[in-house]
Design a protein around this motif. Structure first.
Motif, PDB file in Angstrom:
ATOM      1  N   ALA A 144      -3.698  -0.427   1.545  1.00  0.00           N
ATOM      2  CA  ALA A 144      -3.868  -0.326   0.102  1.00  0.00           C
ATOM      3  C   ALA A 144      -5.327  -0.605  -0.223  1.00  0.00           C
ATOM      4  O   ALA A 144      -6.048  -1.233   0.555  1.00  0.00           O
ATOM      5  CB  ALA A 144      -2.954  -1.311  -0.632  1.00  0.00           C
ATOM      6  N   TRP A 272      -2.529   3.761  -2.563  1.00  0.00           N
ATOM      7  CA  TRP A 272      -1.890   3.765  -1.259  1.00  0.00           C
ATOM      8  C   TRP A 272      -1.481   5.190  -0.911  1.00  0.00           C
ATOM      9  O   TRP A 272      -1.550   6.092  -1.759  1.00  0.00           O
ATOM     10  CB  TRP A 272      -0.693   2.810  -1.229  1.00  0.00           C
ATOM     11  CG  TRP A 272       0.459   3.202  -2.106  1.00  0.00           C
ATOM     12  CD1 TRP A 272       1.567   3.902  -1.748  1.00  0.00           C
ATOM     13  CD2 TRP A 272       0.619   2.913  -3.509  1.00  0.00           C
ATOM     14  NE1 TRP A 272       2.403   4.064  -2.819  1.00  0.00           N
ATOM     15  CE2 TRP A 272       1.848   3.469  -3.915  1.00  0.00           C
ATOM     16  CE3 TRP A 272      -0.164   2.239  -4.453  1.00  0.00           C
ATOM     17  CZ2 TRP A 272       2.315   3.377  -5.219  1.00  0.00           C
ATOM     18  CZ3 TRP A 272       0.302   2.142  -5.754  1.00  0.00           C
ATOM     19  CH2 TRP A 272       1.528   2.705  -6.124  1.00  0.00           C
ATOM     20  N   LEU A 281       3.852  -3.743   0.690  1.00  0.00           N
ATOM     21  CA  LEU A 281       3.191  -3.070  -0.415  1.00  0.00           C
ATOM     22  C   LEU A 281       4.009  -3.192  -1.700  1.00  0.00           C
ATOM     23  O   LEU A 281       3.459  -3.447  -2.784  1.00  0.00           O
ATOM     24  CB  LEU A 281       2.948  -1.596  -0.067  1.00  0.00           C
ATOM     25  CG  LEU A 281       2.217  -0.757  -1.112  1.00  0.00           C
ATOM     26  CD1 LEU A 281       0.847  -1.349  -1.430  1.00  0.00           C
ATOM     27  CD2 LEU A 281       2.063   0.679  -0.616  1.00  0.00           C
TER      28      LEU A 281
END
Length: 314
Positions: A144, A272, A281
């Motif tokens: 990310a 992402w 995430l």
């Protein structure tokens, strides 16, 4: 044509990297193999599929139409394989997050979120700019990253807005407007915008200057906030912009003044890969949304605020 074919993931990964770089040498280096080895992997994949994926010429390589259609599913295949491998490991590796930022460092927001949760396993990196963060995401080097997203977003990535930061003007006490309790952006049009690098690489500052008629700018290297502001103070006409919650260094003569009517907002997004990714995430996104609600990070009123792209709030 391709029924019953079992794809070799090493061949698929070689294709995806070569398609992203459009350069066999760089793709081979990313895989730590020779360029000849990369070419063999792609040739074997093309043989399996019964079609060419690249068109080679003296000017380099380009994807064929079939190659362009194959790229998206190929990325999804690799992402699924990565998730499958992660699922059988006893311990997940840390979530690799890039916290690139010029003077608008997202580290403050991430630190606040991490302090609240206390459970996220994070590994931080520092990219050079948003394109380098996007490339690292597409290559799988990070999970990310942060950035101010403005169209077009690179194919293969998605994002979620996580914070809108009000921006103040920073100037020296010798500036003609230094004594004002608040300033409208248009009042700065006769001043000099001081930037940490070339203005054409700093999209937010460039659009601010265009929107509010600021004709003059000067630039210096980004060697940290203290150095940047000290150089700004050397010319009484200079000013810059900083998030309102950034504490100013103890530099004699530096002061921060709120901008109003409108208040500029700097939009931070978390980026992402659109094929999913690391299992932490989702936890990071949830933590950001919780913190955004608690601190009113996503409030935007077009009657009083300014964003270069109003659609960034959607």
């Amino acid at each position: 044509m391709v029924k019953g074919v079992d794809l070799d993931l090493a061949h698929v990964r070689a294709f995806v990297l070569a398609a992203q770089e459009l350069h066999f040498g760089r793709a081979a280096a990313a895989l730590s193999i020779s360029q000849q080895g990369l070419s063999k992997r792609i040739a074997r994949l093309e043989s399996q599929l019964g079609t060419e994926l690249f068109r080679r010429s003296g000017q380099g390589v380009q994807l064929t139409e079939v190659g362009r259609r194959f790229l998206g599913p190929a990325r999804q295949t690799l992402a699924a394989a990565d998730q499958a491998l992660a699922a059988v490991r006893e311990e997940h590796r840390p979530l690799r997050v890039d916290v690139w930022g010029h003077l608008y460092a997202p580290m403050r927001a991430l630190a606040q979120v991490a302090t609240r949760t206390g459970e996220l396993s994070l590994e931080l990196g520092h990219g050079r700019d948003l394109p380098s963060v996007a490339a690292a995401l597409l290559h799988g080097d990070i999970d990310a990253g942060f950035g101010r997203v403005h169209p077009p977003l690179p194919t293969g990535l998605t994002h979620r807005l996580v914070r809108l930061e009000p921006v103040d003007v920073v100037l020296g006490e010798g500036h003609p407007l230094a004594a004002e309790p608040a300033l409208r952006p248009e009042q700065l049009r006769d001043s000099v915008l001081w930037t940490p690098g070339a203005l054409d690489r700093l999209d937010f500052l460039r659009r601010f200057a265009e929107q509010f008629g600021i004709r003059d700018h000067a630039e210096g290297p980004n060697l940290g906030l203290d150095h940047f502001l000290a150089a700004m103070l050397s010319d009484a006409r200079r000013f810059s912009l900083l998030p309102a919650d950034v504490p100013l260094p103890r530099l004699p003569g530096a002061r921060s003044v709120p901008l109003v009517n409108p208040t500029p907002l700097y939009a931070w997004s978390l980026l992402w890969r659109d094929t999913g990714g690391h299992p932490l995430l989702r936890d990071l996104l949830t933590a950001f949304m919780t913190e955004a609600g608690r601190n009113r990070w996503l409030e935007y009123d077009p009657a009083h605020d300014w964003l270069p792209e109003p659609h960034a709030t959607t």
